[in-house]
Write a protein that holds these residues in place. Structure first.
Motif, PDB file in Angstrom:
ATOM      1  N   THR A 153       0.817  -1.219   0.000  1.00 54.02           N
ATOM      2  CA  THR A 153       0.000   0.000   0.000  1.00 54.02           C
ATOM      3  C   THR A 153       0.850   1.268   0.000  1.00 54.02           C
ATOM      4  O   THR A 153       0.394   2.332   0.394  1.00 54.02           O
ATOM      5  N   ALA A 188      -7.522   1.128  -4.000  1.00 55.37           N
ATOM      6  CA  ALA A 188      -7.069  -0.015  -4.795  1.00 55.37           C
ATOM      7  C   ALA A 188      -6.234   0.526  -5.944  1.00 55.37           C
ATOM      8  O   ALA A 188      -6.548   1.570  -6.512  1.00 55.37           O
ATOM      9  N   ILE A 189      -5.173  -0.175  -6.297  1.00 55.71           N
ATOM     10  CA  ILE A 189      -4.366   0.246  -7.440  1.00 55.71           C
ATOM     11  C   ILE A 189      -5.068  -0.196  -8.726  1.00 55.71           C
ATOM     12  O   ILE A 189      -5.674  -1.269  -8.789  1.00 55.71           O
ATOM     13  N   VAL A 190      -4.985   0.673  -9.730  1.00 57.83           N
ATOM     14  CA  VAL A 190      -5.569   0.400 -11.049  1.00 57.83           C
ATOM     15  C   VAL A 190      -4.534   0.804 -12.098  1.00 57.83           C
ATOM     16  O   VAL A 190      -3.603   1.558 -11.808  1.00 57.83           O
ATOM     17  N   GLY A 239      -9.261   2.941 -14.636  1.00 60.14           N
ATOM     18  CA  GLY A 239      -9.910   2.943 -13.325  1.00 60.14           C
ATOM     19  C   GLY A 239     -11.321   3.478 -13.401  1.00 60.14           C
ATOM     20  O   GLY A 239     -12.244   2.964 -12.740  1.00 60.14           O
ATOM     21  N   LEU A 284      -4.684   5.253  -8.537  1.00 54.25           N
ATOM     22  CA  LEU A 284      -5.396   4.743  -7.366  1.00 54.25           C
ATOM     23  C   LEU A 284      -6.881   5.032  -7.488  1.00 54.25           C
ATOM     24  O   LEU A 284      -7.284   6.149  -7.847  1.00 54.25           O
ATOM     25  N   GLU A 291     -10.189  -8.649  -8.407  1.00 50.59           N
ATOM     26  CA  GLU A 291      -8.815  -8.604  -7.914  1.00 50.59           C
ATOM     27  C   GLU A 291      -7.805  -8.483  -9.050  1.00 50.59           C
ATOM     28  O   GLU A 291      -6.761  -7.848  -8.910  1.00 50.59           O
ATOM     29  N   SER A 302      -5.980  -5.157 -10.220  1.00 51.49           N
ATOM     30  CA  SER A 302      -4.779  -4.656  -9.543  1.00 51.49           C
ATOM     31  C   SER A 302      -3.501  -5.223 -10.135  1.00 51.49           C
ATOM     32  O   SER A 302      -2.405  -4.803  -9.759  1.00 51.49           O
ATOM     33  N   HIS A 303      -3.607  -6.169 -11.068  1.00 52.28           N
ATOM     34  CA  HIS A 303      -2.412  -6.701 -11.725  1.00 52.28           C
ATOM     35  C   HIS A 303      -1.954  -5.799 -12.866  1.00 52.28           C
ATOM     36  O   HIS A 303      -0.868  -5.990 -13.403  1.00 52.28           O
TER      37      HIS A 303
END
Length: 392
Positions: free
Chosen positions: A73, A98-100, A106, A253, A269, A272-273
């Motif tokens: 994070t 969350a990361i995008v 995003g 983000l 999930e 986030s990759h």
């Protein structure tokens, strides 16, 4: 919210670091889309060298072979600390992030969470063209709520649009650009609270693109949408990419307000990759240690805004514009020049200067161009000279 005053950093102006010859060695879109005789003042890339903390962070990562998948994070923590110091906002909760891959991807993911296929997405035109492109590509319908004559959100028009698109209980979203691209308008706390109230009353979910937030003019305060009364149901997208010229190092983000945490938790999930691990390292370093560089950039952009205003008065007095409160873009009204709907085409063909056409920005864009101010004063002077020569 208590904001920290911005003092001169003492760093040199990043916009004066590169010559035209060096810029033409670049292989990115801004410098490769047109022939070498065209001066590119269009797409949102800056003519700068990166901040030293960013260079150091990337160099250290490469030396270590730290080029794998993103984890942790750190990006959210860096942005939360920046937001508290810069905007006086302590409501960016790391656990609600969350990361995008980037801001627009995003936006797509956030809209998928709160709308379904065929649902309407309201935008304030003229607005960033990918708002239209991405929304339509994901099988949603764009509904325009044009800005007022003052280039600010017209709350009456927005309310009428909300009422129309939600008739019969239909789900809808509002994709808000804050600060606004292309006008550079910074929405006030009162305006944003009014937007939140309208959205709540009509059952519209608000998704906010805040990518230009760090780049404000002197004396102008950015207000995060999630910080205003009623904004707790919003979903924001933020990134260091525009303010530190890191578009080629993909990362952003998604940030949920307290009322939308459950929505963000439903994001797949695998999204986030998508971000680059090196991008996250670079963005985090910029937010943590690149604020002196940012403030030197902001001062340089203030100088360029004043320069452009003077040049237009001298060489193109029929062109009107309002100096932007944020971003490094200038929205120029060229309708009085008699160049029809697409003056950018004329400036390119006759003057060999590339600007963004206003037409793809939607209603209110015809007869306008967008000019990128994130370059040296000399190139701005040359750009305006070429624009004026195109009228001869």
């Amino acid at each position: 919210m208590t904001r920290i005053p911005h003092e001169p950093s003492g760093e040199p102006n990043p916009l004066r670091a590169l010559t035209l010859d060096r810029l033409r060695c670049r292989t990115s879109m801004k410098w490769r889309a047109y022939p070498d005789d065209v001066l590119p003042l269009w797409v949102a890339e800056m003519d700068v060298l990166p901040a030293e903390p960013v260079v150091r962070a990337i160099t250290d990562a490469l030396a270590l072979g730290d080029t794998g998948y993103p984890a942790g994070t750190g990006y959210a923590e860096a942005l939360a600390a920046f937001a508290e110091k810069r905007w006086g906002w302590d409501g960016l909760a790391v656990e609600r992030t969350a990361i995008v891959p980037d801001v627009m991807l995003g936006v797509v993911e956030m809209l998928k969470l709160v709308t379904g296929p065929g649902d309407p997405v309201v935008v304030n035109s003229p607005v960033y063209p990918p708002f239209f492109q991405f929304v339509e590509h994901m099988d949603r319908q764009v509904a325009e709520a044009p800005l007022g004559a003052d280039l600010r959100i017209d709350l009456d028009v927005l309310e009428e649009t909300f009422r129309r698109v939600t008739e019969g209980g239909r789900a809808a979203a509002f994709l808000l650009c804050s600060p606004h691209n292309p006008t550079g308008t910074v929405h006030t706390a009162a305006e944003l609270a009014a937007v939140a109230d309208l959205a709540d009353r009509h059952g519209v979910r608000v998704v906010i693109d805040e990518i230009h937030a760090p780049i404000t003019a002197a004396g102008v305060d950015f207000v995060p949408y999630l910080s205003v009364t009623g904004g707790e149901n919003g979903l924001s997208l933020m990134s260091a990419s525009k303010a530190w010229n890191l578009a080629g190092l993909k990362a952003a983000l998604a940030i949920a307000g307290p009322g939308s945490a459950a929505d963000l938790a439903r994001m797949p999930e695998e999204v986030s990759h998508g971000p680059s691990h090196l991008g996250i390292i670079a963005h985090s370093a910029a937010l943590r240690d690149g604020t002196d560089w940012l403030d030197s950039l902001r001062a340089g952009l203030d100088d360029n805004r004043r320069l452009l205003a003077g040049l237009l008065t001298e060489h193109l007095p029929a062109v009107t514009h309002r100096p932007a409160e944020a971003t490094y873009l200038a929205w120029l009204d060229c309708r009085a020049l008699g160049l029809a709907d697409d003056p950018a085409e004329v400036f390119l063909r006759r003057g060999r200067v590339a600007l963004n056409s206003g037409i793809p920005f939607g209603t209110g864009g015809a007869g306008h161009v967008r000019l990128n101010l994130a370059t040296s004063p000399e190139l701005i002077e040359e750009g305006v000279r070429r624009m004026a020569a195109a009228l001869d």
